[in-house]
Design a protein around this motif. Structure first.
Motif, PDB file in Angstrom:
ATOM      1  N   ILE A   1       0.858  -1.195   0.000  1.00  0.00           N
ATOM      2  CA  ILE A   1       0.000   0.000   0.000  1.00  0.00           C
ATOM      3  C   ILE A   1       0.893   1.244   0.000  1.00  0.00           C
ATOM      4  CG2 ILE A   1      -1.791   1.296   1.231  1.00  0.00           C
ATOM      5  CD1 ILE A   1      -2.537  -1.390   2.625  1.00  0.00           C
ATOM      6  N   PRO A   2       0.719   2.148  -0.962  1.00  0.00           N
ATOM      7  CA  PRO A   2       1.530   3.370  -0.975  1.00  0.00           C
ATOM      8  C   PRO A   2       1.314   4.176   0.308  1.00  0.00           C
ATOM      9  CG  PRO A   2       0.275   3.143  -3.009  1.00  0.00           C
ATOM     10  CD  PRO A   2      -0.225   2.096  -2.068  1.00  0.00           C
ATOM     11  N   THR A   3       2.396   4.773   0.800  1.00  0.00           N
ATOM     12  CA  THR A   3       2.340   5.573   2.020  1.00  0.00           C
ATOM     13  C   THR A   3       2.912   6.951   1.758  1.00  0.00           C
ATOM     14  OG1 THR A   3       2.586   3.606   3.401  1.00  0.00           O
ATOM     15  CG2 THR A   3       3.072   5.724   4.436  1.00  0.00           C
ATOM     16  N   ILE A   4       2.156   7.966   2.154  1.00  0.00           N
ATOM     17  CA  ILE A   4       2.626   9.344   2.100  1.00  0.00           C
ATOM     18  C   ILE A   4       2.833   9.791   3.540  1.00  0.00           C
ATOM     19  CG2 ILE A   4       2.014  11.713   1.530  1.00  0.00           C
ATOM     20  CD1 ILE A   4       0.476  10.581  -0.830  1.00  0.00           C
ATOM     21  N   VAL A   5       4.033  10.205   3.848  1.00  0.00           N
ATOM     22  CA  VAL A   5       4.386  10.641   5.195  1.00  0.00           C
ATOM     23  C   VAL A   5       4.195  12.146   5.304  1.00  0.00           C
ATOM     24  CG1 VAL A   5       6.358  10.944   6.745  1.00  0.00           C
ATOM     25  CG2 VAL A   5       5.967   8.748   5.630  1.00  0.00           C
ATOM     26  N   THR A   6       3.590  12.574   6.424  1.00  0.00           N
ATOM     27  CA  THR A   6       3.457  14.000   6.719  1.00  0.00           C
ATOM     28  C   THR A   6       4.175  14.281   8.025  1.00  0.00           C
ATOM     29  OG1 THR A   6       1.388  13.767   7.963  1.00  0.00           O
ATOM     30  CG2 THR A   6       1.206  14.105   5.576  1.00  0.00           C
ATOM     31  N   SER A   7       4.908  15.392   8.081  1.00  0.00           N
ATOM     32  CA  SER A   7       5.624  15.706   9.305  1.00  0.00           C
ATOM     33  C   SER A   7       5.975  17.181   9.374  1.00  0.00           C
ATOM     34  CB  SER A   7       6.907  14.880   9.400  1.00  0.00           C
ATOM     35  OG  SER A   7       7.586  15.168  10.604  1.00  0.00           O
ATOM     36  N   ALA A   8       5.883  17.714  10.563  1.00  0.00           N
ATOM     37  CA  ALA A   8       6.340  19.088  10.804  1.00  0.00           C
ATOM     38  C   ALA A   8       7.816  19.072  11.166  1.00  0.00           C
ATOM     39  CB  ALA A   8       5.526  19.712  11.927  1.00  0.00           C
ATOM     40  N   SER A   9       8.321  17.910  11.536  1.00  0.00           N
ATOM     41  CA  SER A   9       9.697  17.769  11.971  1.00  0.00           C
ATOM     42  C   SER A   9      10.645  17.661  10.776  1.00  0.00           C
ATOM     43  CB  SER A   9       9.821  16.508  12.827  1.00  0.00           C
ATOM     44  OG  SER A   9      11.167  16.202  13.070  1.00  0.00           O
ATOM     45  N   ASN A  10      11.855  18.096  10.984  1.00  0.00           N
ATOM     46  CA  ASN A  10      12.888  17.889   9.970  1.00  0.00           C
ATOM     47  C   ASN A  10      13.477  16.491  10.086  1.00  0.00           C
ATOM     48  OD1 ASN A  10      12.687  20.390   8.751  1.00  0.00           O
ATOM     49  ND2 ASN A  10      14.070  21.337  10.233  1.00  0.00           N
ATOM     50  N   ARG A  11      13.140  15.790  11.155  1.00  0.00           N
ATOM     51  CA  ARG A  11      13.693  14.461  11.391  1.00  0.00           C
ATOM     52  C   ARG A  11      12.852  13.421  10.654  1.00  0.00           C
ATOM     53  NH1 ARG A  11      12.569  10.920  15.981  1.00  0.00           N
ATOM     54  NH2 ARG A  11      13.731   9.068  15.432  1.00  0.00           N
ATOM     55  N   ILE A  12      13.264  13.095   9.472  1.00  0.00           N
ATOM     56  CA  ILE A  12      12.541  12.097   8.685  1.00  0.00           C
ATOM     57  C   ILE A  12      13.461  10.945   8.275  1.00  0.00           C
ATOM     58  CG2 ILE A  12      10.713  13.606   7.807  1.00  0.00           C
ATOM     59  CD1 ILE A  12      12.410  13.960   5.286  1.00  0.00           C
ATOM     60  N   ASP A  13      14.624  10.874   8.955  1.00  0.00           N
ATOM     61  CA  ASP A  13      15.566   9.796   8.663  1.00  0.00           C
ATOM     62  C   ASP A  13      14.999   8.461   9.121  1.00  0.00           C
ATOM     63  OD1 ASP A  13      15.840  10.998  11.256  1.00  0.00           O
ATOM     64  OD2 ASP A  13      17.536   9.678  11.608  1.00  0.00           O
ATOM     65  N   GLY A  14      15.538   7.392   8.592  1.00  0.00           N
ATOM     66  CA  GLY A  14      15.110   6.065   8.996  1.00  0.00           C
ATOM     67  C   GLY A  14      13.841   5.581   8.317  1.00  0.00           C
ATOM     68  N   LEU A  15      13.376   6.318   7.347  1.00  0.00           N
ATOM     69  CA  LEU A  15      12.170   5.912   6.624  1.00  0.00           C
ATOM     70  C   LEU A  15      12.566   5.263   5.314  1.00  0.00           C
ATOM     71  CD1 LEU A  15       9.733   8.927   6.943  1.00  0.00           C
ATOM     72  CD2 LEU A  15       9.384   6.633   7.829  1.00  0.00           C
ATOM     73  N   SER A  16      11.876   4.197   4.992  1.00  0.00           N
ATOM     74  CA  SER A  16      12.090   3.597   3.677  1.00  0.00           C
ATOM     75  C   SER A  16      10.751   3.163   3.132  1.00  0.00           C
ATOM     76  CB  SER A  16      13.057   2.415   3.781  1.00  0.00           C
ATOM     77  OG  SER A  16      12.521   1.426   4.627  1.00  0.00           O
ATOM     78  N   ASP A  17      10.719   2.977   1.859  1.00  0.00           N
ATOM     79  CA  ASP A  17       9.525   2.500   1.173  1.00  0.00           C
ATOM     80  C   ASP A  17       8.325   3.425   1.364  1.00  0.00           C
ATOM     81  OD1 ASP A  17       8.324   0.697  -0.569  1.00  0.00           O
ATOM     82  OD2 ASP A  17       7.412  -0.411   1.077  1.00  0.00           O
ATOM     83  N   VAL A  18       8.575   4.735   1.248  1.00  0.00           N
ATOM     84  CA  VAL A  18       7.458   5.681   1.264  1.00  0.00           C
ATOM     85  C   VAL A  18       7.324   6.286  -0.130  1.00  0.00           C
ATOM     86  CG1 VAL A  18       7.583   6.194   3.724  1.00  0.00           C
ATOM     87  CG2 VAL A  18       8.840   7.628   2.119  1.00  0.00           C
ATOM     88  N   SER A  19       6.092   6.593  -0.504  1.00  0.00           N
ATOM     89  CA  SER A  19       5.828   7.108  -1.845  1.00  0.00           C
ATOM     90  C   SER A  19       6.106   8.594  -1.954  1.00  0.00           C
ATOM     91  CB  SER A  19       4.376   6.820  -2.222  1.00  0.00           C
ATOM     92  OG  SER A  19       4.148   5.434  -2.161  1.00  0.00           O
ATOM     93  N   ALA A  20       5.913   9.322  -0.850  1.00  0.00           N
ATOM     94  CA  ALA A  20       6.155  10.768  -0.849  1.00  0.00           C
ATOM     95  C   ALA A  20       6.263  11.243   0.591  1.00  0.00           C
ATOM     96  CB  ALA A  20       5.021  11.500  -1.559  1.00  0.00           C
ATOM     97  N   ILE A  21       6.899  12.396   0.754  1.00  0.00           N
ATOM     98  CA  ILE A  21       6.979  13.049   2.058  1.00  0.00           C
ATOM     99  C   ILE A  21       6.436  14.454   1.881  1.00  0.00           C
ATOM    100  CG2 ILE A  21       8.522  13.919   3.852  1.00  0.00           C
ATOM    101  CD1 ILE A  21      10.415  11.566   3.102  1.00  0.00           C
TER     102      ILE A  21
END
Length: 119
Positions: free
Chosen positions: A78-98
């Motif tokens: 299932i495609p995943t779009i990550v949303t975040s106010a933080s600049n810390r987005i390291d450690g993510l893999s297999d996401v379709s968009a941020i």
């Protein structure tokens, strides 16, 4: 095609805005306020065509959710779009968009159309 989108967001106002705009465009929505609720929903619901995932949440973060999702063959594609106010987005893999918060609703709708075409 399944026009259901899972919104995983602990901020109720952000969750409500996303739900309203997506439903206005014709999508169905599932709601979870943390990663554990989202995994529970995914285990017993018809699978959505897209997950919109916040990272910073209580109980189970977006990072933890994504790790569990990737290990489960039923939901890993299932495609995943990550949303975040933080600049810390390291450690993510297999996401379709941020997408950075505050979320650009036009971008959300473009992603919905891309991953969940209604026609």
């Amino acid at each position: 095609m399944n026009g259901t989108i899972l919104i995983v967001e602990d901020d109720m106002s952000t969750q409500a805005i996303l739900q309203e705009i997506l439903q206005f465009e014709g999508y169905s929505t599932l709601l979870a306020s943390n990663g554990k609720e989202a995994l529970d929903l995914l285990s017993k619901s018809k699978l959505p065509c897209l997950v919109i995932l916040d990272l910073m949440m209580p109980v189970m973060s977006g990072w933890e959710f994504q790790t569990h999702k990737q290990k489960n063959a039923r939901i890993s594609s299932i495609p995943t779009i990550v949303t975040s106010a933080s600049n810390r987005i390291d450690g993510l893999s297999d996401v379709s968009a941020i997408m950075r918060k505050p979320i650009d609703l036009v971008q959300v709708l473009e992603a919905a159309r891309k991953y969940c075409p209604l026609h």
